[in-house]
Design a protein around this motif. Sequence first.
Motif, short mmCIF file in Angstrom:
data_model
loop_
_atom_site.label_atom_id
_atom_site.label_comp_id
_atom_site.label_asym_id
_atom_site.label_seq_id
_atom_site.Cartn_x
_atom_site.Cartn_y
_atom_site.Cartn_z
N ALA A 65 7.53 9.34 -9.39
CA ALA A 65 7.02 10.64 -9.70
C ALA A 65 5.40 10.54 -9.64
O ALA A 65 4.87 11.23 -8.97
N ARG A 66 4.91 9.65 -10.43
CA ARG A 66 3.28 9.48 -10.55
C ARG A 66 2.75 8.72 -9.11
O ARG A 66 1.62 9.28 -8.85
N ALA A 67 3.60 7.72 -8.48
CA ALA A 67 2.96 7.25 -7.26
C ALA A 67 2.76 8.35 -6.26
O ALA A 67 1.95 8.36 -5.48
N PHE A 68 3.42 9.48 -6.15
CA PHE A 68 3.68 10.36 -5.14
C PHE A 68 3.13 11.60 -5.32
O PHE A 68 2.66 12.39 -4.44
N GLU A 69 2.89 11.99 -6.74
CA GLU A 69 2.33 13.20 -6.96
C GLU A 69 0.95 13.59 -6.40
O GLU A 69 0.64 14.48 -5.96
N GLY A 70 0.06 12.50 -6.40
CA GLY A 70 -1.20 12.55 -5.80
C GLY A 70 -1.30 12.76 -4.25
O GLY A 70 -2.22 13.22 -3.72
N GLY A 117 1.02 15.29 -2.97
CA GLY A 117 1.70 16.49 -2.87
C GLY A 117 3.21 16.49 -2.78
O GLY A 117 3.71 17.36 -2.47
N LEU A 118 3.52 15.25 -3.19
CA LEU A 118 5.08 15.25 -3.26
C LEU A 118 5.70 15.07 -4.49
O LEU A 118 5.32 14.22 -5.37
N GLU A 119 6.77 15.92 -4.85
CA GLU A 119 7.31 15.89 -6.18
C GLU A 119 8.69 15.35 -6.24
O GLU A 119 9.55 15.52 -5.20
N LEU A 120 8.98 14.39 -7.31
CA LEU A 120 10.44 14.02 -7.22
C LEU A 120 11.24 15.20 -8.04
O LEU A 120 10.86 15.77 -9.04
N TYR A 121 12.32 15.34 -7.34
CA TYR A 121 13.00 16.46 -7.76
C TYR A 121 14.63 16.01 -8.22
O TYR A 121 15.18 16.91 -8.90
N ASP A 122 14.95 14.97 -7.68
CA ASP A 122 16.39 14.28 -8.22
C ASP A 122 16.42 12.85 -7.81
O ASP A 122 15.57 12.22 -7.53
N VAL A 123 17.54 12.34 -8.71
CA VAL A 123 17.67 10.78 -8.47
C VAL A 123 19.03 10.62 -8.59
O VAL A 123 20.01 11.44 -8.88
N ASP A 147 0.91 -1.27 0.00
CA ASP A 147 0.12 0.02 0.04
C ASP A 147 0.93 1.22 0.05
O ASP A 147 0.81 1.95 1.06
N ILE A 148 1.44 1.68 -1.09
CA ILE A 148 2.35 2.66 -1.13
C ILE A 148 1.84 4.00 -1.21
O ILE A 148 2.46 4.97 -0.50
#
Length: 246
Positions: free
Chosen positions: A67-72, A74-80, A16-17
């Motif tokens: 990016a898609r899993a967390f954007e909903g 309110g968290l944005e991927l900004y670096d890897v 349940d990510i």
Amino acid sequence: KADAVLAANVMCHVPDIHSVAAGIATLLKPDGVLMFEDPYLGDMIEKVSYDQIYDEHVFIFSAGSVARAFEGHGLELYDVEPQITHGGSMRYMLAPAGSRPATRRLRLRLEKESVLGLDQVATYTGFRQACERSRDGLMDLLETLREDGKRVVGYGATSKSTTVINYCGITPEHVEFISDTTPIKQNKLSPGAHIPVRPYEAFAERYPDYALLFAWNHRVEILAKEEGFGAAGGQWITYIPQVELF
């Protein structure tokens, strides 16, 4: 609230990510950071390292999927940041939306994922076919060695080895035993195939003709440790990224 939430090789274990993502979003400060790393989908596809797939690995992430899993939430991927652990992992850095700009490294990674076709069904059809070729090649080799009366021993009773053994159909007739230095694994049987797991001393005291390198992601340090095996005429078998003897 937290300045940072850090996780290594646990996010991919969580079915349940979305619940976890929502919880982390609640915990973080407005300028906080979520940083986690797990085995990377791009490396698995490129290396045909299908042994990353087992029950604990509910997800094999890519930058795009994170990016898609967390954007909903309110968290944005900004670096890897690529990592060498586990045969190829990725460290993901996320923050509350709008708090940090995306890096050039992330943009390049997303472009590479598009080139690799990680969002295309055909990529996974090709991956399946590559897995089948790897399986067939490994079993052809092990059958030939068995028919020739050669001793083959597995090196490393890893989670990865369980996937390979059961997917390929490796039996105790192909692999005499698996050597492992972890006491809790010793004198047990591998899941499914029931290949004995023995202490490392069983390998060192009487070298086999061939060692099947299940712990391939530790190849460099293992080869440095096992110079005596090679000096005695032993050969290694690997199947990542292709089946070969060395």
